[in-house]
Design a protein around this motif. Structure first.
Motif, short mmCIF file in Angstrom:
data_model
loop_
_atom_site.label_atom_id
_atom_site.label_comp_id
_atom_site.label_asym_id
_atom_site.label_seq_id
_atom_site.Cartn_x
_atom_site.Cartn_y
_atom_site.Cartn_z
N PRO A 1 1.12 9.00 8.43
CA PRO A 1 0.89 7.93 7.44
C PRO A 1 1.77 6.71 7.67
O PRO A 1 2.91 6.82 8.13
CB PRO A 1 1.23 8.62 6.11
CG PRO A 1 0.98 10.05 6.36
CD PRO A 1 1.38 10.29 7.78
N LEU A 2 1.23 5.56 7.33
CA LEU A 2 1.97 4.31 7.42
C LEU A 2 2.83 4.12 6.18
O LEU A 2 2.43 4.46 5.07
CB LEU A 2 1.01 3.13 7.54
CG LEU A 2 0.26 3.02 8.88
CD1 LEU A 2 -0.88 2.01 8.75
CD2 LEU A 2 1.20 2.62 9.99
N VAL A 3 4.00 3.52 6.40
CA VAL A 3 4.85 3.05 5.31
C VAL A 3 4.80 1.53 5.35
O VAL A 3 5.12 0.92 6.38
CB VAL A 3 6.30 3.54 5.46
CG1 VAL A 3 7.17 2.95 4.36
CG2 VAL A 3 6.35 5.06 5.45
N PHE A 4 4.37 0.93 4.26
CA PHE A 4 4.14 -0.52 4.22
C PHE A 4 5.26 -1.26 3.50
O PHE A 4 5.89 -0.74 2.57
CB PHE A 4 2.84 -0.82 3.47
CG PHE A 4 1.59 -0.51 4.23
CD1 PHE A 4 1.01 0.75 4.16
CD2 PHE A 4 0.98 -1.49 5.02
CE1 PHE A 4 -0.15 1.04 4.87
CE2 PHE A 4 -0.18 -1.21 5.72
CZ PHE A 4 -0.74 0.06 5.65
N GLY A 5 5.48 -2.48 3.92
CA GLY A 5 6.25 -3.41 3.11
C GLY A 5 5.38 -3.95 1.98
O GLY A 5 4.18 -3.66 1.91
N LYS A 6 5.99 -4.76 1.11
CA LYS A 6 5.26 -5.25 -0.05
C LYS A 6 4.38 -6.45 0.26
O LYS A 6 3.60 -6.88 -0.60
CB LYS A 6 6.24 -5.57 -1.18
CG LYS A 6 6.95 -4.33 -1.70
CD LYS A 6 7.88 -4.65 -2.86
CE LYS A 6 8.54 -3.37 -3.37
NZ LYS A 6 9.43 -3.62 -4.53
N LEU B 1 0.85 -1.19 0.00
CA LEU B 1 0.00 0.00 0.00
C LEU B 1 0.89 1.24 0.00
O LEU B 1 1.87 1.30 0.75
CB LEU B 1 -0.92 0.02 1.22
CG LEU B 1 -2.16 -0.85 1.16
CD1 LEU B 1 -1.83 -2.31 1.40
CD2 LEU B 1 -3.21 -0.36 2.16
N ARG B 2 0.51 2.20 -0.81
CA ARG B 2 1.28 3.44 -0.89
C ARG B 2 0.36 4.62 -0.66
O ARG B 2 -0.77 4.66 -1.16
CB ARG B 2 1.97 3.55 -2.26
CG ARG B 2 3.06 2.51 -2.47
CD ARG B 2 3.67 2.64 -3.85
NE ARG B 2 2.72 2.27 -4.89
CZ ARG B 2 2.96 2.39 -6.19
NH1 ARG B 2 4.10 2.93 -6.61
NH2 ARG B 2 2.04 2.01 -7.07
N LEU B 3 0.86 5.63 0.04
CA LEU B 3 0.07 6.79 0.42
C LEU B 3 -0.12 7.74 -0.76
O LEU B 3 0.84 8.12 -1.43
CB LEU B 3 0.76 7.53 1.56
CG LEU B 3 0.04 8.77 2.07
CD1 LEU B 3 -1.22 8.38 2.85
CD2 LEU B 3 0.97 9.61 2.95
N ILE B 4 -1.37 8.16 -0.96
CA ILE B 4 -1.68 9.12 -2.01
C ILE B 4 -1.76 10.53 -1.42
O ILE B 4 -1.03 11.45 -1.81
CB ILE B 4 -3.00 8.78 -2.71
CG1 ILE B 4 -2.99 7.34 -3.25
CG2 ILE B 4 -3.26 9.76 -3.86
CD1 ILE B 4 -4.35 6.88 -3.76
N HIS B 5 -2.68 10.72 -0.49
CA HIS B 5 -2.86 11.96 0.23
C HIS B 5 -3.35 11.63 1.64
O HIS B 5 -3.92 10.56 1.85
CB HIS B 5 -3.92 12.85 -0.44
CG HIS B 5 -3.48 13.58 -1.65
ND1 HIS B 5 -2.78 14.77 -1.61
CD2 HIS B 5 -3.67 13.30 -2.97
CE1 HIS B 5 -2.56 15.19 -2.85
NE2 HIS B 5 -3.09 14.32 -3.69
N TYR B 6 -3.20 12.58 2.54
CA TYR B 6 -3.80 12.40 3.83
C TYR B 6 -4.30 13.74 4.37
O TYR B 6 -3.95 14.80 3.84
CB TYR B 6 -2.85 11.73 4.83
CG TYR B 6 -1.66 12.55 5.25
CD1 TYR B 6 -0.54 12.64 4.43
CD2 TYR B 6 -1.62 13.19 6.48
CE1 TYR B 6 0.57 13.37 4.81
CE2 TYR B 6 -0.50 13.91 6.88
CZ TYR B 6 0.60 13.99 6.03
OH TYR B 6 1.69 14.71 6.41
N SER B 7 -5.12 13.67 5.40
CA SER B 7 -5.71 14.87 6.00
C SER B 7 -5.53 14.82 7.51
O SER B 7 -5.77 13.79 8.14
CB SER B 7 -7.20 14.94 5.66
OG SER B 7 -7.83 15.97 6.39
N TYR B 8 -5.13 15.95 8.07
CA TYR B 8 -4.94 16.03 9.51
C TYR B 8 -5.96 16.97 10.14
O TYR B 8 -5.79 17.41 11.29
CB TYR B 8 -3.51 16.42 9.88
CG TYR B 8 -2.94 17.56 9.07
CD1 TYR B 8 -2.32 17.33 7.84
CD2 TYR B 8 -3.00 18.86 9.55
CE1 TYR B 8 -1.80 18.37 7.10
CE2 TYR B 8 -2.46 19.91 8.82
CZ TYR B 8 -1.86 19.66 7.59
OH TYR B 8 -1.34 20.70 6.86
N GLY B 9 -7.00 17.27 9.41
CA GLY B 9 -8.10 18.07 9.92
C GLY B 9 -8.91 18.61 8.75
O GLY B 9 -8.50 18.49 7.58
#
Lengths: 112, 115
Positions: free
Chosen positions: B102-107, A43-51
């Motif tokens: 945010p989390l950083v994930f392994g594969k 899983l890879r982060l696209i965007h996030y919100s902190y409020g």
């Protein structure tokens, strides 16, 4: 289970069309996240919100925008969908003392 | 930037046996949080266990336990008495302080439990 819903759950669209995915929570958590899951990448982060109205970019933000006008909703928009955006999209929330993130059920998006 | 490595793309284990999934990470932080998530075929992401780096004691949740080696930057997951319902993808994830980041994930590691 944490109260997180995502809509739609499945979508097929064509290249060049705009797409909006919705994440809705009933937990009143401050933090919300959008991730994408692709084979071989986790899983890879696209965007996030902190409020409300406070957002920041993640690792794979190109081609995506987000909005958060109220605590419970976090929208992810693909302005002009491309085939490389075919993926499973997960919304997550957090805000408790344990820092756990709770995930929605995911949206499978196919861009033809 | 933090990275998380899961070196075993696939594993299998016999029912009732014990299996260990490996995870290593890279960070310059001294305090952080580590998680294991399970993703069964239903696709739902389920938190299995979490560890705070400042706690020396390894976390345990029923049949699931971790071996946290801070100096080696290693965070392995042990599943005891494996059950068919443990068949899933398992993801190791890292979170920077102060938390709710945010989390950083392994594969991921795909685990199959065989009857």
């Amino acid at each position: 289970d944490a109260g997180i819903t995502q809509s739609p759950r499945h979508k097929v669209t064509e290249t060049g069309t705009p797409v909006t995915l919705r994440c809705h929570q009933t937990e009143n958590h401050r933090y919300m996240y959008w991730y994408r899951q692709d084979p071989g990448h986790g899983l890879r982060l696209i965007h996030y919100s902190y409020g409300v109205k406070d957002t920041d970019k993640g690792e794979v933000s190109d081609g995506y925008s987000v909005s958060r006008s109220k605590t419970e909703d976090f929208l992810l928009t693909l302005e002009s969908a491309t085939s490389s955006q075919t993926s499973v999209y997960f919304c997550a929330i957090s805000g408790g003392a344990g820092n756990e993130q709770f995930f929605g059920p995911g949206t499978r998006l196919t861009v033809l | 930037a933090q990275t998380v490595t899961q070196s075993q793309p696939e594993m299998s284990v016999q029912e009732a046996e014990t299996v260990t999934l490996s995870c290593t990470y890279d960070t310059s932080e001294s305090n952080y949080y580590l998680f294991w998530y399970k993703q069964p075929p239903s696709r739902q992401m389920i938190l299995v266990i979490r560890q705070e780096a400042y706690k020396q004691q390894n976390a345990t949740e029923n049949r699931f336990s971790v071996n946290f080696q801070k100096a080696a930057k290693s965070f392995s997951l042990k599943i005891s008495d494996s059950q068919l319902g443990d068949t899933a993808m398992y993801f190791c994830a890292f979170m920077t302080p102060p938390g709710n980041t945010p989390l950083v994930f392994g594969k991921g590691t795909r685990l199959s439990v065989i009857a």
